[in-house]
Scaffold this active site. Sequence first.
Site, PDB file in Angstrom:
ATOM      1  N   GLU A  36      33.195 -29.977  29.568  1.00  0.00           N
ATOM      2  CA  GLU A  36      33.484 -30.426  28.200  1.00  0.00           C
ATOM      3  C   GLU A  36      32.166 -30.708  27.488  1.00  0.00           C
ATOM      4  OE1 GLU A  36      36.265 -33.641  27.881  1.00  0.00           O
ATOM      5  OE2 GLU A  36      37.867 -32.529  28.878  1.00  0.00           O
ATOM      6  N   HIS A  62      32.064 -34.000  25.191  1.00  0.00           N
ATOM      7  CA  HIS A  62      32.430 -35.368  25.590  1.00  0.00           C
ATOM      8  C   HIS A  62      31.213 -36.139  26.111  1.00  0.00           C
ATOM      9  CE1 HIS A  62      35.424 -38.355  27.273  1.00  0.00           C
ATOM     10  NE2 HIS A  62      34.337 -38.657  27.960  1.00  0.00           N
TER      11      HIS A  62
HETATM   12 ZN   LIG Z   1      36.613 -36.688  25.289  1.00  0.00          ZN
END
Ligand SMILES: [Zn+2]
Length: 168
Positions: free
Chosen positions: A139, A142
């Site tokens: 990700e 994030h």
């Molecule tokens: Zn997140």
Amino acid sequence: MVSKKHPINAGYRRSSVTSPYGLTRETQRALTRMIAAARAKGVRIVVRSGYRSYAQQKQILASKIREYGSESLARRYNAAPGRSEHQTGLAVDLWDGVTWGVGVRNTKTGKWLWANAWRYGFILRYPNGKEKITGYAFEPWHYRYIGARAKDFGANSNQTLEEYLGLA
Ligand SMILES: [Zn+2]
């Protein structure tokens, strides 16, 4: 540490809360500094998601399972309630406001964050190739606030918080 293996319960309360993203005071302060520093370099950082409650996380996972038509696929990207860092007010999803998804890594914003977020106390929480350790697919958006210890990670780090804390 909040993860699939280290859950928190629905009654978990954060110590201090700020608007507009519901982050802890320290996290928000660091984020504001980071966004300003990026802007000075011509890099735009947009906050896509900050704090999410237990109830919201429950809803998100349910709707993603419907959307993907696969519970296991949905769980690679979306935490179950009590297992999301977003419930702590220490995590943010950041992007350039244009390109979402894994493509974030190739944007100016994604590259700048990976190289510089540590200076402001943030680490890339789910690095590429570390799914077995973190429980989540890569990700590039994030980021997790950990404060001064982020300097132990440095620029473009693929180290996970689990490895750093000896929990891997
Ligand atoms: Zn997140």
